[in-house]
Every structure is written in C-alpha cells, then in structure tokens.
Design an enzyme around this catalytic site. Sequence first.
Site, mmCIF file in Angstrom:
data_model
loop_
_atom_site.group_PDB
_atom_site.id
_atom_site.type_symbol
_atom_site.label_atom_id
_atom_site.label_comp_id
_atom_site.label_asym_id
_atom_site.label_seq_id
_atom_site.Cartn_x
_atom_site.Cartn_y
_atom_site.Cartn_z
ATOM 1 C CG HIS A 190 -1.809 1.201 1.282
ATOM 2 N ND1 HIS A 190 -2.992 1.270 0.573
ATOM 3 C CD2 HIS A 190 -1.680 2.392 1.907
ATOM 4 C CE1 HIS A 190 -3.547 2.452 0.774
ATOM 5 N NE2 HIS A 190 -2.777 3.149 1.581
ATOM 6 C CG ASP B 93 -11.714 4.484 6.273
ATOM 7 O OD1 ASP B 93 -11.222 5.379 6.990
ATOM 8 O OD2 ASP B 93 -11.451 4.364 5.065
ATOM 9 N NE ARG C 293 -9.960 11.514 9.136
ATOM 10 C CZ ARG C 293 -9.107 10.669 8.505
ATOM 11 N NH1 ARG C 293 -9.512 9.477 8.108
ATOM 12 N NH2 ARG C 293 -7.868 11.022 8.299
ATOM 13 C CB SER D 92 -8.266 6.043 7.626
ATOM 14 O OG SER D 92 -8.683 6.045 6.300
ATOM 15 C CE LYS E 75 -8.876 2.876 3.535
ATOM 16 N NZ LYS E 75 -9.142 4.264 3.278
HETATM 17 N N1 URA Z 1 -5.791 7.537 2.905
HETATM 18 C C1 URA Z 1 -6.772 6.908 3.577
HETATM 19 O O1 URA Z 1 -7.251 5.859 3.173
HETATM 20 N N2 URA Z 1 -7.198 7.477 4.735
HETATM 21 C C2 URA Z 1 -6.685 8.614 5.237
HETATM 22 O O2 URA Z 1 -7.111 9.049 6.289
HETATM 23 C C3 URA Z 1 -5.678 9.255 4.507
HETATM 24 C C4 URA Z 1 -5.239 8.688 3.339
#
Ligand code: URA
Length: 434
Positions: free
Chosen positions: A82, A161, A168, A183, A187
């Site tokens: 990631h 999220d 956010r 966050s 995932k």
């Molecule tokens: N990428 C995400 O998936 N979440 C965040 O809070 C910031 C970047």
Amino acid sequence: MRMYDLIMKKRGGGALSAEEIDYMISEYTQNRIPDYQMSAMMMAVYFRGMNEEETAALTMAMARSGDMLDLSAVDGIKVDKHSTGGVGDKTSIALAPMAAACGVKIAKMSGRGLGHTGGTIDKLESFKGFTTGITAEHFISQVNNIGISIMGQTLDIAPADKKLYALRDVTATVDNMSLIASSIMSKKLASGADAIVLDVKTGSGAFMKKEEDAFALAREMTALGKSVGKNMTAIVSDMDQPLGLAVGNALEVKEAIETLQGRGPADFTKLCITLGTYMVMAGGKAGSMEEAESMLREVIENGKALNKLAEFVEAQGGDKRAVYDTSLLPQATIVEEIISEKEGYVNHISCDEIGICSLILGGGRETKESEIDLSVGLVLHKKVGDHVKAGESLAAIHANDRAKLEAARERFLAAYTISDTAPAPSELIKGILR
Ligand code: URA
C-alpha cells in the site's frame, strides 16, 4: 452510552475505552449517530489525539464494520502493498507483476483516485476491456491460478471508514496521525493479506510533508499491523518531486511497462526493486535480501515480469496486446513541449502543482462523479538536480484541449524553481521500518 458524553470525554483530553470506540463506530455506521456529533468528535480527536490503545481499537472497529475478506482459500503467504499516494505513483502496476513473477501471491484490493490522477484501478483501465469489478471467487481463483489479481472495492470493506473519511474530508480533520493510520490499516486488515509492505510518502506531493511525520505514521501503521499478527514492513520514500517521469494514467502505465522491460526511470526502478525485495522476503520466496533482489532483476531481464502483467491483464478481460505495443494505450491528440526560458539547475519542483497540471488536463477527478481522460498528462524531461538551458524542454504535455493545455503549461512553469547552483542530492529511500 451516549455520544455526547464521549465527545465531552475526548474534548477534555480523556482516553476512550475499546467499548466506547466500538459503540461509536457501530452506531455511526448504522446512521444512529448524526454527522454533526461525529464531526465534533473528530475535531476533539484532532486536537487531543489518541493513544496507541485507542488507535488500535478504532482500527479494529472500522475493519470489522463490513466484509472481512477471507483469503484462506489462497495457497501460501498473501502479500499486499500500500502506498500513501503521490504524483506519478504507478508502483503497483510494475511491482505487482514483478513480485508475482517471483512466486509471491498478490491478492490486492485497490481504489479509484480522487485527485491529481486516477488510482491504480483507473490506470489499469487504460487496457481496453480491463475490469476490477470481479467477484471474490474470481479473485481468489485467479490468485491461485496465476498468482496475481487486483480487485476493485466491490465488497463492503470498512464502510465505517468510508463514511468517516468523507466526513473528515469536509471538516478539516484528515491530517491527524491516528486517524490516517487507522483509516488505512482498517482497510488493509479487512482485505485479508498475511504480510503488508507500506510505502509511506513524504515531501511536497505527499500527505506527510515533513519526514518526521512520515516516520511517525509508518511506525504507527506497522505497530497496528503487528498487533494483529501481520508481517509488516514500511518504507518511507521521497515524494518531493514526481516519481519517475510520467504523470497521467495511460502515460504512467506505459512507464510501468517500460520499467518491466528494464528501461524505466532510475528512481522508479529503484523503488520497485526495494519494495519488491521486502515482498519477496515476506512471501517466503527468497532466503536473503540479496537473493530476493537478484530474483526481481532476473524476472525483468528474462521478460517473465512483463509476461505476468500480460497474463494478469488478460485474466481480467483486458487487451494484453497493449503490454507489448503501447501505441494501443489511449493517446492524446496534442503533444507539445514545455520550453524553459531560464538556464540553470532545477532546484525544486512543487510536486502537488505537477499533479494539479494533470488534473487541469482532465487526468484526475475533482468529484467522485468526474470522468477521467486516461490519455492526458505530462512526461518530465528534467528533474531536481538536472541542468537546463534556455530554450530546452522541461516536459512534454499530452492534452486533448488547447485551453486546458495552456492553463496547465502556465502552472507547470511556475512549479519549477531554476537556480544558478545545483541543489544538494536527496535520497529516494528515507528509511525502512520493520
Ligand atoms: N488515505 C486513507 O485511506 N485514509 C486517510 O485518512 C488518509 C489517506
């Protein structure tokens, strides 16, 4: 339990318990806590922070808020990668087939992009017919058969999220370390991989502008993954200028293909080899870092990595001929050079601004509904430290609309700082945490 009391507690600097966080996330996902209360909570967290236990509880609550992908039907160790994202970041498109060609099982979920260019899925759609809208069964059997699959977010992964991130985004509470870490990791943890290699970006084109913040985020995310038994590695890498030379969806795919042919830009190739080395090690396919690196270089030299990309594209409905003939990728109708008026050394490139040029050309999304033009973007000829003469080209601009081209050209020229002296060299890989 009342959300009002939890907001008061956090506002006063208290630590929320795991039960309180579970309650808050579960009720919010089911629309039983209104956005205005959650906004107040996010702002309280923004100012008061969260400790390690709270961050872990938030991550797990969000991971469990929807589907958890079960990859136990895939044989062997599943490795995910990631990136926190940046300009010209086409890493997955080259790296995933490289690692898969070394025998690593790549079962990856990717998203579409909101911003400068598309996300990995948008870029892959440069192959005519390619789809990531596949079922979990297709995904798993493809990983078992050819070692690689990339799936779109067709499952309901971490819906808490999704809702919270959207909130956010409009309440100025994105850039808090615990919130970003939870966050991203919620995932990743719901996506089922055994090992995760993170590429945390730092610099003017990244979320984390300061190196120390990028290291802190990397530490927080590796600790979160390890606390639930994942094999974690985080690489902190430079995003103070675009990665590689190409910025724009199909142009980035072309550059990823060239990299698999052994003729990619040095920085991009180095990043792929570095991340790949940790993926091959995490996948148990090499006994040492040296062996992992030479395996990766070999699959580039013998064409196996390129063939793996073709196999992957075909398995997901795409036209694999474009892997071997990049003129079949989407092409812009206008290609012009951006000429420097100054002579000197490129001292700084405002990375975000180059991303915005791609967005202006139509290569990114301003809203979730925007259509992306896959063919447009920029190919840089000069990067930080390079010498440029007056009248020389800084980049080629690929456009389909003259007015957009002119707007992007003006912005591009303003993003380059050219001075008499060369800047101090800067490292691509800032550090590695395990
Ligand atoms: N990428 C995400 O998936 N979440 C965040 O809070 C910031 C970047």
